[in-house]
Design a protein around this motif. Structure first.
Motif, PDB file in Angstrom:
ATOM      1  N   LEU A   1       0.826  -1.195   0.000  1.00 55.82           N
ATOM      2  CA  LEU A   1       0.000   0.000   0.000  1.00 55.82           C
ATOM      3  C   LEU A   1       0.867   1.254   0.000  1.00 55.82           C
ATOM      4  CD1 LEU A   1      -2.779   1.317   0.173  1.00 55.82           C
ATOM      5  CD2 LEU A   1      -2.667   1.075   2.657  1.00 55.82           C
TER       6      LEU A   1
ATOM      7  N   GLU B   1       0.995   4.092  -2.959  1.00 55.72           N
ATOM      8  CA  GLU B   1       0.744   5.505  -2.669  1.00 55.72           C
ATOM      9  C   GLU B   1       1.927   6.355  -3.094  1.00 55.72           C
ATOM     10  OE1 GLU B   1      -0.128   5.486   1.466  1.00 55.72           O
ATOM     11  OE2 GLU B   1      -2.283   5.135   1.166  1.00 55.72           O
TER      12      GLU B   1
ATOM     13  N   ILE C   1       1.126  10.153  -3.415  1.00 59.91           N
ATOM     14  CA  ILE C   1       0.332  10.447  -2.218  1.00 59.91           C
ATOM     15  C   ILE C   1       1.258  10.381  -1.010  1.00 59.91           C
ATOM     16  CG2 ILE C   1      -1.589   9.714  -0.760  1.00 59.91           C
ATOM     17  CD1 ILE C   1      -2.818   8.427  -3.228  1.00 59.91           C
TER      18      ILE C   1
ATOM     19  N   ARG D   1       1.818  10.227   2.926  1.00 60.05           N
ATOM     20  CA  ARG D   1       1.122   9.809   4.143  1.00 60.05           C
ATOM     21  C   ARG D   1       1.359  10.817   5.251  1.00 60.05           C
ATOM     22  NH1 ARG D   1       1.032   3.451   5.580  1.00 60.05           N
ATOM     23  NH2 ARG D   1       0.004   2.696   3.699  1.00 60.05           N
TER      24      ARG D   1
END
Length: 215
Positions: free
Chosen positions: A188, A192, A197, A199
């Motif tokens: 994951l 990402e 993306i 976190r």
């Protein structure tokens, strides 16, 4: 597979407006074609058609009022994307004794050993069968399979008179090791990162001010 008898009516109106009127009467516009004959435009009863087509390879005996009967298989079924009701059906005429190619669903039974992941690479299998003896499904046992086990098309047990219409080495079921929570989290994070993306880092609790000592 048993034949499902459906009473049909000849259809002389065409176009979107006519189709909407047919559906308002709880009926389904349909077309019969095949074996070099001209397409036959018909109207089917909505409820009976819905029940019959719960089986993707339903063998239908279409009895058209004032005309001859036809054995047919559903070729294409158009459904409303939201409500799911049948909007239109294309039916291909078949003859008794004729061989046809159809997609048959694969059903798994049993359980592989623990800590495995069973992946169905193909949920259907293309086979050739006599039009009036199409199997409803093909059952595949995965009982006790371990990591690394594979089931290919050639391993399937087919009913008498049915043969594969795909390459024998086509992979149907693949048994792999189940992922750990850490592996899932890592995949994951990688996905990402590729998508750009970021976190959010977990917030560090703010330190509480130390109370002044009482004088």
């Amino acid at each position: 597979m048993a034949e499902v008898k459906i009473q049909a009516e000849s259809r002389t109106e065409f176009g979107k407006g006519a189709a909407r009127r047919i559906r308002r009467d709880n009926k389904v516009p349909a077309v019969l074609y095949g074996h070099g004959s001209d397409p036959v435009h018909i109207t089917l009863p909505g409820h009976d058609t819905m029940l019959a087509l719960k089986n993707a390879n339903a063998l239908l005996l279409i009895e058209v009022a004032g005309s001859e009967s036809h054995l047919a298989l559903p070729k294409q079924v158009q459904r409303d994307p939201i409500k799911g009701f049948i909007e239109h059906v294309d039916l291909v005429i078949v003859k008794r004794g004729e061989k046809v190619q159809v997609e048959i669903p694969v059903h798994l039974e049993g359980e592989a050993v623990s800590d495995t992941l069973v992946v169905t690479e193909h949920t259907t299998v293309l086979v050739e069968a006599e039009a009036t003896h199409i199997p409803e499904s093909i059952t595949v046992s995965i009982e006790g399979l371990e990591v690394g086990a594979q089931i290919h098309a050639s391993d399937l047990t087919l009913p008498s008179g049915t043969s594969l219409a795909i390459e024998p080495d086509t992979l149907i079921v693949n048994v792999t090791a189940a992922q750990t929570a850490e592996q899932v989290e890592a995949e994951l994070a990688d996905a990402e990162a590729e998508a750009g993306i970021e976190r959010d880092e977990p917030e560090t609790p703010a330190e509480e001010p130390v109370a002044a000592a009482a004088e």
